[in-house]
Design a protein around this motif. Structure first.
Motif, PDB file in Angstrom:
ATOM      1  N   ALA A  18       6.678   5.604  10.682  1.00 37.89           N
ATOM      2  CA  ALA A  18       6.247   5.824   9.314  1.00 37.89           C
ATOM      3  C   ALA A  18       7.419   6.835   8.479  1.00 37.89           C
ATOM      4  N   GLN A  30       0.361  -1.204   8.720  1.00 35.40           N
ATOM      5  CA  GLN A  30       1.626  -0.669   8.540  1.00 35.40           C
ATOM      6  C   GLN A  30       2.482  -1.644   7.858  1.00 35.40           C
ATOM      7  N   LEU A  68      -3.861   4.488   8.381  1.00 33.13           N
ATOM      8  CA  LEU A  68      -3.068   2.913   8.225  1.00 33.13           C
ATOM      9  C   LEU A  68      -2.701   2.412   9.238  1.00 33.13           C
ATOM     10  N   TYR A  69      -1.792   3.135   9.858  1.00 35.71           N
ATOM     11  CA  TYR A  69      -1.022   2.674  11.233  1.00 35.71           C
ATOM     12  C   TYR A  69      -2.344   2.212  12.231  1.00 35.71           C
ATOM     13  N   LEU A 118       2.263  -1.244   4.109  1.00 33.12           N
ATOM     14  CA  LEU A 118       2.595   0.149   3.716  1.00 33.12           C
ATOM     15  C   LEU A 118       3.907   0.184   3.381  1.00 33.12           C
ATOM     16  N   THR A 162      -1.853   7.948   6.068  1.00 31.56           N
ATOM     17  CA  THR A 162      -0.542   7.046   6.816  1.00 31.56           C
ATOM     18  C   THR A 162      -1.108   7.064   8.130  1.00 31.56           C
ATOM     19  N   VAL A 166       5.096   6.415   1.777  1.00 30.92           N
ATOM     20  CA  VAL A 166       4.486   7.406   2.312  1.00 30.92           C
ATOM     21  C   VAL A 166       4.967   8.864   1.543  1.00 30.92           C
ATOM     22  N   LYS A 205       9.422   4.481   6.451  1.00 28.95           N
ATOM     23  CA  LYS A 205       8.965   3.926   4.982  1.00 28.95           C
ATOM     24  C   LYS A 205       9.706   4.615   3.667  1.00 28.95           C
ATOM     25  N   SER A 262       0.555   5.415   0.697  1.00 30.90           N
ATOM     26  CA  SER A 262      -0.264   6.632   1.271  1.00 30.90           C
ATOM     27  C   SER A 262       0.111   7.802   0.604  1.00 30.90           C
ATOM     28  N   ILE A 305       0.723  -1.134   0.081  1.00 32.57           N
ATOM     29  CA  ILE A 305      -0.046  -0.112  -0.086  1.00 32.57           C
ATOM     30  C   ILE A 305       1.013   1.210  -0.016  1.00 32.57           C
TER      31      ILE A 305
END
Length: 158
Positions: free
Chosen positions: A89, A73, A67-68, A76, A64, A79, A92, A58, A56
């Motif tokens: 995050a 996550q 989603l967390y 993910l 973001t 970002v 990422k 974001s 995924i």
């Protein structure tokens, strides 16, 4: 807790329902090619989300965070700038700004699902990604109270 509630409120009830459905499905490792999930995003676009969703991206910090908060996550992979909460995050892959993401870098991540927001992302970006064959789910935030109430109801089913 307040940060989580703000995250869900800024995110969207529809996104919570879609991600909830994806997370409640068979574990990723056990999934084979399942039938795609067909849905209408919050801007009225028909979206076909391939199954399983393993990757995924974001396109906004609020997404973001959502989603967390929803436990996605691990799926993910990309970002945008200012996606700094939770602190994990920041580890990422950064694909640039929400308004002008680096499309080449985004494509290189090979996402199964890209989540955008009508409030921040350009429609041209969403359309370009859809033309490239990506499943792009767009949120459309409304009032914090309305979204929080709907998200709380959707999150209860997760």
């Amino acid at each position: 807790m307040l940060r989580w509630l703000r995250s869900i409120a800024i995110g969207s009830a529809g996104l919570a329902a879609v991600v909830g459905a994806l997370l409640c499905a068979t574990p990723v490792a056990a999934q084979s090619s399942a039938a795609p999930l067909e849905t209408t995003d919050e801007t009225g676009r028909h979206v076909v989300i391939p199954q399983p969703v393993r990757r995924i991206v974001s396109l906004a910090p609020s997404i973001t965070e959502t989603l967390y908060a929803l436990g996605a996550q691990d799926r993910l992979v990309g970002v945008t700038d200012y996606s700094d909460y939770p602190p994990e995050a920041k580890r990422k892959t950064n694909i640039g700004g929400s308004i002008n993401p680096n499309l080449e870098q985004l494509v290189a991540l090979k996402p199964d699902l890209i989540v955008a927001t009508r409030a921040l992302n350009r429609r041209e970006t969403v359309d370009a990604l859809a033309r490239l064959g990506f499943a792009v789910y767009a949120t459309d935030e409304r009032t914090v109270e309305g979204v929080a109430t709907a998200a709380t109801g959707s999150a209860g089913g997760l």
